[in-house]
Design an enzyme around this catalytic site. Structure first.
Site, PDB file in Angstrom:
ATOM      1  CB  THR A   1      35.427   9.178   6.695  1.00 24.96           C
ATOM      2  OG1 THR A   1      36.452   9.924   7.378  1.00 24.96           O
ATOM      3  CG2 THR A   1      34.121   9.322   7.450  1.00 24.96           C
TER       4      THR A   1
ATOM      5  CB  SER B   1      40.655  15.672  10.001  1.00 23.01           C
ATOM      6  OG  SER B   1      39.390  15.956   9.417  1.00 23.01           O
ATOM      7  CG  LEU B   2      44.062  15.153   5.351  1.00 20.09           C
ATOM      8  CD1 LEU B   2      45.447  14.531   5.192  1.00 20.09           C
ATOM      9  CD2 LEU B   2      43.862  16.255   4.338  1.00 20.09           C
ATOM     10  CB  CYS B   3      37.878  12.027   4.893  1.00 18.26           C
ATOM     11  SG  CYS B   3      36.713  13.370   4.559  1.00 18.26           S
ATOM     12  CG  ASN B   4      43.176   8.445   7.332  1.00 16.06           C
ATOM     13  OD1 ASN B   4      43.256   7.868   8.398  1.00 16.06           O
ATOM     14  ND2 ASN B   4      43.683   7.951   6.222  1.00 16.06           N
TER      15      ASN B   4
END
Length: 742
Positions: free
Chosen positions: A198, A466-469
């Site tokens: 992100t 969502s793992l910042c992806n």
């Protein structure tokens, strides 16, 4: 200076009475201490060549994947991790930590040596001129050069800027780019890969010209075309991508940077590598300035566990685009006039002197020095080479074990998200990270946060969400932009997620391994998943030492080289629903003449059977077509519940009403014209009535014909009233309305 040097030596080197540990190659089964690690460690150094290799179609051993930077020599092998883990990482006693992608763990000796350093030495602010300050400043410069050499970067060709983390390094680059572009009146073009974190995606908001590359093939085509579809002449280009996906662990090509520098000539295009995930378990080699990225962002706590600082590594030949930054802080200027004038002079000695604002976190930088010392003492003189080999083989075992977990009906427990071109066990293309979702025996998904919470109760620590992806989530979970906006409108947030929407998960469970991970960690996770969701259906698999080596792959990725002959396998697909026993009535109806089963009748009555792998590849279940009305209907019960629960505290009624109005105006097939639309329509009609220039001068409207005369009546001459101006304007207006489609 002799006193200062003595202080430095005392704080950097370990005590002389402490003998270094012996260097032996001990990754075979002879070094295994507990029976829990037998069936993992027995294949750690030389994996079996049976068809059980779950991550490759070939029968290559693990050593065949090794390169000069992934497989350490026998002389560089440290003690087995199991031998020093209890001593150096006592915080792991009784726990299974599998979130090294977030941060790895610090060693006990690192904290002890760092504490002894601060207690034994007096350090001052490096910006002062006293002896303690000079000592601190000298150590910072020494550690800066050592950190560059940790990545094989020559200080003559690279500089290192200390920042708080990798995100701060990325933000510093784009801020400098914006100021450089404004000073030269040059627009900035930004390109990024869909696997970007992100923090890389957010850079696009700083420029109007940006592009997302959805695949590696798009990047290759773009590079081979010389930048077609990228920055144009008189534009400044910046291409950013991660060295490793923080979601799936896939490692992207590192040769893009040198190819872009060599192929692009119309517009200057620089490269930014996000190495935060890659550098944690892989050696980052910057020995060749011609092929290295222009800028590298990384976080040291992902490598050593402590300290919490990061770095921006700058290629000196590309540093000029960072020198036009307008903002300046303490320590970055030589002179500032604040009264009656607005003049200042920046430092020009080095790029880090211009970009490191204020006082550096010099105590944390001292801890970085101890972190590198401990890493070399525990993991060998080339620690990242050993860690890469160690985590790669553990990642292979993790992937194979997860792939083998099945329910009692044969349905795989885990839906693993993996790129088709990657191979677990090959550190050049895949890291030790696995992203997956857990599914029930009927194929429905288990909410990912429930998996994380259940694992946490058992002392197993993973990460979910969502793992910042955003790009990886949308790709692997098959979310379209319209569906993501609909999920947001329905209340889904990354911080407070709705875990399953429209029948699809909104996040994953991620397991990532690190330098101090061992085979017992992998087995603890596998045992937890089996007991919790499979009710012990895989106990025989876990109790057999060689079971993992003799299992068969579900969907092996393609691998180069000759393809070995492998017998066909009959393994259920991830979305396969097992057939149920048909009733006697169905079997009776399916019986044709002479008691022979009618295949057509069976196809129309019985449940679908599992297709044979020898004939047809099992098809994936297709998602239903997207209908915006679906999520509106799904939101109605939620809104009713919100009205009941928050009627006293939150004014949600008006917000829900606004949503209803937006839904009606957005998705209605026959929307009611608004007031503005009706006013616009009337203005068009009035304009046509009054303006005659809309009429085509070359076109003469047909004149009205006289009605037929009654028999016996003499013909009459046309009067002027029949061709009056009113009649002509009426016909002209009607022609204009017809021509405009009104």
């Amino acid at each position: 200076m002799d006193i200062n040097s003595a202080h430095i030596n005392d704080s950097v080197h370990t005590p002389s009475d402490e003998s270094p540990p012996k260097r032996i190659k001990s990754t075979t089964t002879h070094s295994v201490k507990t029976p829990n690690t037998v069936h993992f460690s027995s294949h750690y150094q030389a994996l079996s060549t049976h068809r059980s290799d779950q991550s490759s179609e070939s029968d290559l051993e693990a050593e065949d994947y090794a390169t000069d930077y992934t497989s350490p020599d026998a002389s560089e092998m440290p003690d087995d991790v199991e031998e020093f883990r209890d001593r150096e990482y006592p915080q792991l006693k009784g726990k299974t930590y599998m979130d090294h992608g977030g941060t790895t763990l610090y060693a006990k000796s690192l904290v002890e040596e760092f504490s002894a350093d601060l207690i034994s030495n007096l350090y001052g602010n490096p910006h002062s001129a006293s002896t303690p300050s000079a000592l601190a400043g000298h150590r910072v410069d020494t550690i800066r050069d050592r950190a560059l050499r940790f990545f094989n970067a020559d200080p003559e060709h690279f500089d290192l800027v200390f920042v708080s983390n990798a995100t701060a390094a990325i933000k510093l680059v784009i801020d400098c780019f914006k100021d450089y572009a404004a000073a030269s009146n040059t627009p900035v073009w930004y390109g990024y890969h869909k696997d970007a974190h992100t923090s890389l995606v957010g850079v696009r908001e700083s420029t109007k010209l940006h592009r997302c590359f959805a695949t590696d093939e798009e990047v290759d085509i773009w590079i081979n075309s010389g930048g077609l579809g990228g920055p144009r002449a008189r534009q400044l280009g910046l291409f950013a991508y991660p060295g490793q996906s923080n979601m799936s662990g896939r490692r992207l090509p590192l040769n893009w940077c040198g190819r872009i520098r060599k192929s692009f000539h119309k517009a200057a295009t620089y490269t930014l590598l996000d190495a935060a995930a890659l550098a944690s378990t892989a050696p980052l080699d910057l020995s060749d300035p011609a092929t290295a990225p222009d800028f590298v962002a990384l976080s040291f706590y992902k490598i050593f566990g402590f300290p919490n600082i990061g770095a921006l590594i700058v290629r000196r030949e590309s540093a000029h685009v960072l020198e036009s930054r307008k903002y300046f802080g303490g320590g970055t200027v030589d002179m500032v006039i604040a009264v009656n004038d607005t003049w200042h002079a920046k430092k020009n000695s080095s790029i880090h002197d211009r970009l490191e604002d204020g006082t550096l976190p010099f105590h944390s930088i001292f801890a970085l020095d101890h972190g590198m010392n401990v890493h070399e003492r525990l993991y060998g003189p080339n620690p990242m080479k050993f860690i890469s080999h160690h985590t790669s083989q553990l990642g292979k075992q993790l992937y194979n074990s997860l792939s083998n977990l099945t329910h009692s009906n044969g349905l795989p427990l885990c839906r693993i998200y993996k790129d088709d071109n990657t191979t677990y066990g090959d550190p050049s293309v895949q890291g030790a990270t696995v992203a997956f979702n857990v599914q029930h025996a009927d194929g429905s998904m288990v909410p990912y946060e429930e998996v994380e919470e259940a694992a946490d109760d058992q002392g197993i620590f993973v990460r979910s969400g969502s793992l910042c992806n955003p790009g990886g989530m949308a790709t692997y979970l098959n979310w379209s932009p319209a569906e993501m906006k609909a999920a947001y409108a329905a209340g889904h947030r990354c911080s407070k997620p709705t875990q399953i929407m429209l029948g699809k998960p909104t996040g994953v469970v991620r397991v990532s391994l690190g330098a101090m991970s061992i085979a017992a960690d992998v087995q603890n996770l596998i045992r937890f998943l089996d007991n919790t969701y499979c009710h012990g259906a895989n106990r025989a698999l876990l109790s057999t030492p060689m079971s993992l080596a003799h299992s068969t792959p579900l969907s092996p990725p393609p691998s180069p080289g000759p393809r070995p002959t492998v017998s066909p396998l009959n393994i259920p697909h991830a979305l396969y629903v097992p057939p149920q026993h048909s009733s006697p009535s169905l079997a009776q109806n399916a019986t044709g003449r002479n008691g022979i089963l009618d295949n057509a009748a069976l196809d129309s009555t019985a449940l679908p059977q599992q297709p044979s792998p020898l004939t047809i590849e099992p098809e994936r279940a297709k998602n239903p077509p997207w209908n915006p009305q679906d999520y509106i209907n799904m939101r109605k019960p939620w809104e009713a519940e919100m009205r009941k629960q928050h009627a006293q505290t939150y004014n949600v009624g008006m917000e829900i009403k606004v949503h209803e109005v937006e839904d009606a105006s957005t998705f209605s097939r026959n929307p009611t014209p608004s007031v503005k639309a009706r006013k616009f329509g009337r203005s068009v009609v009035n304009l046509l009535r009054t303006k005659s220039h809309f009429v085509d001068n070359n076109r003469v409207p047909p004149l009205p014909t006289n009605p037929p005369l009654p028999p016996g009546e003499p013909p009459r001459e046309a009067s002027n009233s029949q061709r009056s101006r009113k009649s002509v304007e009426k016909h002209r207006f009607q022609d204009n309305v017809d021509a405009l489609g009104l």
